[in-house]
Design an enzyme around this catalytic site. Structure first.
Site, mmCIF file in Angstrom:
data_model
loop_
_atom_site.group_PDB
_atom_site.id
_atom_site.type_symbol
_atom_site.label_atom_id
_atom_site.label_comp_id
_atom_site.label_asym_id
_atom_site.label_seq_id
_atom_site.Cartn_x
_atom_site.Cartn_y
_atom_site.Cartn_z
ATOM 1 N N ASP A 94 -38.626 -36.074 37.433
ATOM 2 C CA ASP A 94 -39.360 -37.199 38.016
ATOM 3 C C ASP A 94 -40.858 -37.014 37.761
ATOM 4 O OD1 ASP A 94 -40.260 -35.357 40.007
ATOM 5 O OD2 ASP A 94 -38.428 -35.743 41.143
ATOM 6 N N ASP A 96 -44.906 -37.816 38.950
ATOM 7 C CA ASP A 96 -45.883 -38.211 39.953
ATOM 8 C C ASP A 96 -47.208 -38.437 39.257
ATOM 9 O OD1 ASP A 96 -44.166 -37.752 42.249
ATOM 10 O OD2 ASP A 96 -44.300 -35.647 41.687
ATOM 11 N N ASP A 170 -49.057 -27.091 46.648
ATOM 12 C CA ASP A 170 -48.471 -25.845 47.131
ATOM 13 C C ASP A 170 -48.747 -24.635 46.232
ATOM 14 O OD1 ASP A 170 -46.780 -27.036 45.272
ATOM 15 O OD2 ASP A 170 -45.001 -27.025 46.546
HETATM 16 P P1 ATP Z 1 -39.290 -30.927 41.207
HETATM 17 O O1 ATP Z 1 -39.012 -30.352 39.872
HETATM 18 O O2 ATP Z 1 -38.323 -30.522 42.238
HETATM 19 O O3 ATP Z 1 -39.562 -32.407 41.231
HETATM 20 P P2 ATP Z 1 -42.035 -30.794 41.995
HETATM 21 O O4 ATP Z 1 -43.019 -29.655 42.015
HETATM 22 O O5 ATP Z 1 -42.365 -31.931 41.104
HETATM 23 O O6 ATP Z 1 -40.631 -30.182 41.662
HETATM 24 P P3 ATP Z 1 -42.039 -32.712 44.082
HETATM 25 O O7 ATP Z 1 -41.348 -32.658 45.392
HETATM 26 O O8 ATP Z 1 -41.655 -33.750 43.101
HETATM 27 O O9 ATP Z 1 -41.855 -31.277 43.455
HETATM 28 O O10 ATP Z 1 -43.589 -32.789 44.397
HETATM 29 C C1 ATP Z 1 -44.565 -33.120 43.423
HETATM 30 C C2 ATP Z 1 -45.826 -32.322 43.649
HETATM 31 O O11 ATP Z 1 -46.361 -32.589 44.949
HETATM 32 C C3 ATP Z 1 -45.633 -30.807 43.623
HETATM 33 O O12 ATP Z 1 -45.632 -30.303 42.325
HETATM 34 C C4 ATP Z 1 -46.823 -30.343 44.429
HETATM 35 O O13 ATP Z 1 -48.001 -30.375 43.677
HETATM 36 C C5 ATP Z 1 -46.925 -31.405 45.501
HETATM 37 N N1 ATP Z 1 -46.130 -31.030 46.682
HETATM 38 C C6 ATP Z 1 -44.862 -31.386 46.969
HETATM 39 N N2 ATP Z 1 -44.465 -30.883 48.137
HETATM 40 C C7 ATP Z 1 -45.514 -30.198 48.629
HETATM 41 C C8 ATP Z 1 -45.750 -29.461 49.813
HETATM 42 N N3 ATP Z 1 -44.797 -29.328 50.716
HETATM 43 N N4 ATP Z 1 -46.970 -28.895 49.981
HETATM 44 C C9 ATP Z 1 -47.945 -29.046 49.060
HETATM 45 N N5 ATP Z 1 -47.781 -29.714 47.932
HETATM 46 C C10 ATP Z 1 -46.594 -30.293 47.700
HETATM 47 MG MG MG Z 2 -41.272 -33.712 40.929
#
Ligand code: ATP
Ligand code: MG
Length: 486
Positions: A94, A96, A170
């Site tokens: 996905d 962002d 994070d």
């Molecule tokens: P995935 O591969 O599972 O999508 P992801 O790192 O992209 O991993 P997401 O949940 O899509 O995870 O979140 C996108 C971004 O938002 C993360 O990479 C991080 O920068 C930020 N983020 C998400 N959750 C948190 C959190 N609990 N605290 C701080 N930053 C967060």
């Molecule tokens: Mg993601």
């Protein structure tokens, strides 16, 4: 010509932005004190030859969102896990986007966009089945951020600068920004260095950051297992002592996180790592029982291995089926216990289901739609034993039949159900209406003649969408339920 000239003047990024920016400082957007000071000095800019991101792995819709906002004079970047995965050469699941445009400003530039969220307001921009999540740069936590008595942040919607947004993310590897137009990566926290060293390092003080949001502890476990990265020692150190904080997180969010863990493509590794870090007590108290259960072992391993295989092949997964697998042996144990206490067969099964759900649900809110799927998958298992009269025809019409049959096959593959029975049901379900009648007649004739079932399978062409095995594929309707719960 003149019209074009005016259009150019009035949509010029710089002019257009000047007025919007002034607006944007009113309300929740904090006045910008130093436009590029600290942030500009600290950020490292990597060019294509330094990061080698293959632009074709990025979603064209995410690129479109960035370009549209940039053309309107805003800054916009692909951010977070998507950049991490692009740097690793993995196609992100996905995307962002982070921008200095506020939610309303984002929304008005896209045909299908809606503002969502209470804790963080953000915009979902929809393109067919793909949703791009667009968030406005967030300010660092302030005294005004709303927190609970344990320090968990409940709500803060203060917009800020990009360097603040980076510091709030994070892990260092999740705080990278990719500009698809210039093909540059902005790195505020040495994320690229950590990525190359395969290290997960939390940004800022680890204990403080885990206290703000205990879900980060589960996230670090998921990424460590999925990416096969190490957790930096100072990031890992406080986890065992802080694990209890997980219990303060709303149960629905925990379910969502648990699902991400199980659907990460490394479910088993995640569960083991979670237990190693001592994180399961507050979330999945039954995990010890599941992983240590001598008869559960091959069944769970097989279910999780199949799940991982499907995720890696980008096929959908049914949460109901997954949890039915995870909790099955506990139900069976309770079921036997109740029966040996004199309870009647089927009511004992239903009571055993309640026992298991009661123990699990106080920690992790499995949405009702999913628990009802799980119950049906379990409840249909004894019904496979009945192959007389109209019973098979009734069973096959049950909406959860395919999932339950997948479940039976899984049990059979682990020698916990009769293989012939599973083969019989698969054959029966693959046949057309009349052929099913004949098949049943043959079974009855064989039974009365005392011979076993050894009939060649006659395959019916599967209907579209059936090939994947329903247990795993009935996920679409569940996904939205899972999302509803969060
Ligand atoms: P995935 O591969 O599972 O999508 P992801 O790192 O992209 O991993 P997401 O949940 O899509 O995870 O979140 C996108 C971004 O938002 C993360 O990479 C991080 O920068 C930020 N983020 C998400 N959750 C948190 C959190 N609990 N605290 C701080 N930053 C967060
Ligand atoms: Mg993601």
């Amino acid at each position: 010509m003149i019209r074009q000239f005016f259009k150019k003047i009035f949509t010029s990024p710089r002019l257009g932005k000047a007025s919007t920016k002034a607006e944007s400082h009113v309300g929740t957007h904090r006045p910008v004190k130093q436009e590029h000071g600290y942030a500009a000095a600290r950020v490292e800019v990597l060019h294509l030859h330094q990061h080698n991101i293959n632009r074709h792995l990025a979603s064209s819709n995410a690129i479109r969102v960035c370009e549209t906002l940039q053309n309107e004079g805003f800054r916009a970047y692909i951010v977070g896990g998507a950049v991490r995965d692009l740097l690793l050469g993995i196609r992100p699941k996905d995307f962002d986007v982070a921008t200095d445009a506020e939610p309303e400003q984002v929304q008005r530039h896209f045909r299908r966009a809606r503002i969502i969220g209470r804790r963080f307001r953000l915009v979902h921009v929809m393109f067919g089945p793909e949703t791009i999540e667009v968030s406005t740069f967030r300010a660092l936590q302030t005294e005004t951020s709303e927190v609970d008595e344990h320090g968990r942040v409940l709500r803060d919607n203060v917009f800020g600068e990009q360097h603040e947004d980076a510091a709030r993310r994070d892990f260092t590897v999740n705080a990278l920004y990719y500009d698809p137009k210039t093909e540059t990566v902005l790195d505020y926290h040495h994320g690229v260095r950590d990525l190359r060293a395969k290290t997960l390092r939390i940004i800022g003080d680890p204990a403080l950051r885990f206290r703000e949001d205990p879900v980060r502890m589960l996230r670090v476990v998921r990424f460590a297992a999925k990416l096969q990265f190490d957790i930096a020692p100072d990031t890992r150190a406080p986890i065992a002592a802080m694990a209890d904080l997980i219990q303060n997180v709303p149960a629905a969010r925990l379910f969502d996180e648990m699902l991400k863990l199980l659907q990460s493509g490394s479910a088993l590794a995640c569960l083991k790592r979670m237990r190693l870090e001592g994180l399961h007590d507050g979330l999945f108290p039954l995990l010890d029982a599941i992983l240590d259960h001598p008869t559960a072992e091959p069944f769970i391993m097989s279910a999780l291995a199949k799940t991982d295989e499907r995720v890696r092949a980008e096929k959908p997964i049914s949460p109901g089926f997954l949890f039915a697998c995870l909790l099955w042996h506990l139900v069976q144990e309770r079921w036997q216990l109740r029966k040996s206490g004199g309870e009647v067969d089927i009511p004992a099964l239903f009571a055993a289901m309640d026992d298991v759900f009661d123990k699990q649900l106080e920690h992790m809110a499995i949405p009702r739609k999913i628990t009802s799927d799980i119950r049906e998958i379990w409840a249909l298992q004894p019904r496979f034993e009945k192959r007389n009269g109209k019973a098979p025809f009734r069973l096959i019409e049950h909406p959860r039949f395919r999932a339950a049959l997948d479940f039976l096959e899984l049990r059979a593959s682990c020698k916990e159900a009769d293989t012939d029975l599973a083969v019989w049901w698969r054959t029966f379900s693959d046949l057309d209406g009349h052929a099913r009648e004949d098949f049943l007649t043959t079974l009855n004739a064989q039974k009365s003649a005392g011979t076993g079932l050894k009939k060649r399978r006659k395959r019916r062409k599967p209907n579209r969408g059936e090939e994947g095995g329903a247990g795993f594929t009935e996920s679409n309707s569940h996904d939205s339920d899972a999302a509803d719960a969060t």
